[in-house]
Design a protein around this motif. Structure first.
Motif: not given
Ligand code: SF4
Ligand code: SF4
Lengths: 386, 427
Positions: B118-128
């Protein structure tokens, strides 16, 4: 429907069935020199459009009224109906009279549609708004305020229709009043759903998306007054919340079936962009900033916005509680990514809260409802008699 | 000419680049697999216009669910995962990348003690891509990790506005604070500059490789072979190893170009390919083109992470600003589909292509919604021969080999005929 309500709603139904272009032309005939701007769902920056002296309208596809002859060659079979039928309206010149179109980042289809639209109808005004998906950054509200200012300056450039701060404050006040009436009508339906069936309310709301707010106010007031005085006998029905129809509109026949099969619709996500704010937007200070802050902090829960501060299902659970609903009916437009994705998280949240739910998929052109009627009836019976 | 006569039937499309790419990507996957035991902080990130450099500088190991999903498809393991997600309520119409990823979790293949932690943190780079927002909301939900939404305004004018840049830079600063918190490592700006210098070197190498495909024959297939460079450029960017990988790739391809060697025995058609590949049938699909001697000299898919061939590089002197600019402007996904027409037009002209091939995938509406309009533009307005075929990038149920073969054969037959007529060889 009582005669009094029928007399009120019949002209509204007429406004609703006009093509978008004809509705715009009709308004323009009474407002010479006026312009009309149509917004693709969900959020509609009505205040900014109105403050520029223009008529805000909703671009909601062609429903059952338009045969696809061009748009299905542009967008594939796995794309939702509203995108294709909206584009078809353009190809068939059924939006003549509308001076501009505003899209926003609700999904990838709408995003692509906006530029395909601009390419095919290069002489029309098209603007694409990027509404923030990060509600918690310290820069989000400033960013959104600048985005709304950008829209205003585009209006000034294209139409010579500047938006002054004072005009925008006045527009905010006007739309606050419209939204307050809509909230009152929702409250009435929660209290006594028999007084204003969803099929009638739908007609009134749809018409409000193509009517100047000053007139809407009068119409909505009249409806509130008539509906409150109605003396319908409450029936033995279940109270449901509709979820998923925030963009593509369910065919009116489907809403009828819902009611006939034993549901009172006490909350929904129809025409969400036209009642975006859960309470009044402040009219002090910088009006662009006020709208931006309200968008972020007092916006309705919507599948097309990442709220970030609460679980995806909480908005619906809160609606169920507030509307004292017995169940949720998911009306999911075929091929709609945001609705179909959110369904999973909302469903899980509702299961945890033991809220019964039913899923109905629809398309604009759905014309046979018998199977759906059976499913809804079975669901209602299971709830009424178990 | 048949597949047999061109010798492509069982051809292996392999070279040093492929091998080295596999090695590097396996090393990264190995690190991912050990992350939990080694108590390393991890962050899930999306490929498109990503900011992997920030994660490196904050000593957070990147995970890329899209890569996991495509690997499952290429190994023919995606269908059971997709079906598992569909049983849980996901629609057959939802993007299958997401379903394969969530299916992996539901199937017990992701989580504590698993090769994909599991990721420690989920970083959604909302690019498009708007599906990214949904995907990472769901991933954060199942993994219980904190979700950071890095909202990148879509490029709605030719240049991002000052407000766009300010908004992204501010969020980058907020992200750095979060990443420092999860890793316990304070970011050193000089380390970030060094990482960005590695990035710029890799970007330069990737761009040079792509430009080499202007030669005839192109030294590699810029669609099918470019996939082997997309791992290093999008996932490993910012490492010394990725920069060296591209130095080597340039040498290898320069050598091939000088010797006039291409990926096929004969380059008969030069194509530009639009859209992601069908990973579950990657090789079969490639063979359908190879039998015609069709080589992709450019592709749009190879630019989802970044468009480097037109000169943009990360700039160590302007670290955060150049990261923001890349996310906002210098990648395919954050540009409109109509801007993509111009990208393709340039490819067709500058890379001297004979045709455009659009692979329309059901899962990815970002790419596909409106590709019918794209076909109209290229065939009717520009007169570029254009083939549109449909399947999917992850879900094998949408791949129909017979149908694809018919369409592809008919297209190249007619293209061949046109070429003959044009050269006066046929009346
Ligand atoms: S119906 Fe759904 S997929 Fe279609 S445009 Fe609306 S939000 Fe997008
Ligand atoms: S819609 Fe396309 S870009 Fe977005 S997650 Fe799916 S495959 Fe990737």
């Amino acid at each position: 429907m009582t005669t009094e309500t029928a007399a009120l709603l019949e002209p509204r139904r007429e406004v609703g069935v006009l093509s978008l272009g004809d509705a715009a032309l009709r308004w323009k005939a009474e407002h010479p020199g006026g312009r009309a701007i149509a917004c693709y769902p969900v959020y509609a920056p009505t205040e900014v459009i109105h403050a520029a002296g223009m008529l805000p309208m909703a671009l909601l596809g062609g429903g059952t009224t338009v045969e696809l002859t061009h748009a299905d060659a542009r967008f594939q079979s796995f794309v939702c109906s509203i995108a294709k039928s909206s584009l078809e309206l353009g190809f068939q010149d059924l939006v003549r009279g509308v001076d501009g179109f505003v899209f926003s980042n609700i999904c990838d289809v709408a995003r692509n549609l906006s530029s395909v639209w601009a390419r095919n109808f290069s002489d029309t005004f098209v603007e694409y708004l990027h509404l923030p998906q990060n509600s918690t950054s310290s820069e989000s509200s400033q960013y959104l305020a600048s985005e709304l200012r950008r829209l205003a300056s585009r209006f000034a450039e294209a139409f010579g229709a500047p938006v002054t701060d004072d005009a925008l404050r006045r527009s905010i006040a006007t739309w606050n009043a419209v939204r307050a009436r809509i909230r009152a009508l929702y409250a009435l339906r929660i209290d006594s759903p028999e007084k204003l069936p969803i099929t009638e309310f739908f007609v009134a709301l749809r018409a409000a998306t193509r009517t100047a707010p000053e007139e809407s106010l009068l119409r909505l007031d009249a409806l509130l007054d008539t509906a409150s005085r109605r003396t319908e006998r409450p029936r033995d029905r279940i109270r449901v919340v509709i979820e998923g129809a925030f963009c593509e509109q369910p065919p009116p026949g489907l809403l009828e079936i819902l009611e006939e099969s034993g549901c009172y619709v006490v909350e929904d996500d129809l025409f969400l962009g036209w009642r975006w704010f859960t309470d009044d937007v402040s009219t002090d200070g910088d009006p662009f900033e006020r709208l931006a802050v309200a968008y972020l902090d007092r916006g309705v829960a919507s599948s097309t916005r990442h709220e970030g501060r609460q679980h995806r299902s909480l908005g619906v659970i809160e609606k169920v509680r507030r509307a004292r609903a017995d169940a949720v009916v998911f009306l999911l437009p075929k091929f709609c990514e945001p609705a179909l994705f959110d369904y999973v998280l909302i469903k899980q949240g509702l299961e945890r809260e033991h809220v019964p739910q039913l899923v109905v998929e629809f398309e604009e052109k759905m014309w046979t409802f018998e199977r759906t009627r059976n499913e809804i009836e079975t669901f209602v019976e299971s709830m009424l008699f178990d | 000419m048949t597949a047999e006569s061109t010798g492509t039937k069982d051809r292996k499309y392999e070279g040093g680049v492929h091998e080295k790419s596999r090695e590097l990507m396996s090393a990264w996957m190995g690190e991912v697999g050990r992350a939990e035991a080694e108590h390393r902080a991890t962050a899930a990130l999306m490929i498109s216009g990503n900011c992997v450099e920030l994660l490196r500088a904050c000593h957070v190991l990147p995970l890329f669910p899209e890569v996991t999903a495509l690997q499952a498809a290429i190994r023919h393991k995606s269908l059971p995962l997709i079906q598992r997600a569909e049983q849980a309520g996901y629609s057959s119409d939802n993007c299958a990348y997401v379903k394969a990823d969530i299916g992996l979790y539901l199937d017990g293949g992701m989580g504590p003690g698993k090769p994909i932690p599991f990721p420690t943190v989920t970083v959604c780079n909302y690019v498009g891509c708007n599906v990214y927002v949904k995907w990472f909301e769901h991933l954060a939900d199942v993994s219980g990790s904190k979700l950071f939404m890095l909202d990148v305004p879509f490029l709605r004018t030719t240049e991002p506005s000052e407000a766009d840049v300010r908004y992204v830079v501010k969020q980058i600063e907020e992200l750095i604070a979060l990443l420092e918190c999860v890793s316990g490592h304070k970011m050193d700006i000089d380390e970030l500059r060094e990482i960005l210098a590695h990035s710029a070197r890799a970007e330069d190498g990737y761009a040079r490789c792509k430009h080499l495909c202007k030669r005839t024959p192109a030294p590699f297939d810029a669609y099918f072979d470019a996939i082997n460079m997309m791992g290093p450029i999008n996932v490993l960017r910012g490492t010394r190893e990725a920069a060296e990988f591209f130095d080597d790739a340039v040498r290898e391809f320069e050598d091939l170009a000088t010797r006039g060697v291409g990926p096929l025995p004969e380059e008969r058609f030069r194509t530009v390919v639009e859209g992601p590949p069908p990973y579950p049938y990657y090789k079969s699909f490639r063979n359908l083109f190879a039998k015609w001697g069709a080589v992709a000299v450019q592709s749009t898919y190879s630019t989802v992470g970044g468009i480097w061939e037109w000169g943009f590089r990360h700039d160590p002197r302007r670290p955060l600003e150049s990261i923001a600019e890349q996310m906002l402007r210098e990648n395919l996904t954050n540009r409109s589909i109509v801007a993509r027409y111009q990208q393709i037009k340039r490819y067709v002209e500058e890379w001297n292509a004979d045709a455009l091939v659009i692979h329309s995938v059901k899962s990815c509406r970002l790419f596909s919604a409106g590709q019918g309009d794209m076909r109209e533009y290229f065939t009717k307005e520009l007169g570029v021969p254009t083939l549109l075929v449909e399947s999917d990038l992850e879900d094998p149920r949408y791949y129909s080999e017979a149908q694809l073969k018919n369409r592809i054969d008919a297209f190249f037959e007619s293209l061949e005929h046109k070429k003959l007529v044009a050269s006066g060889g046929h009346r």
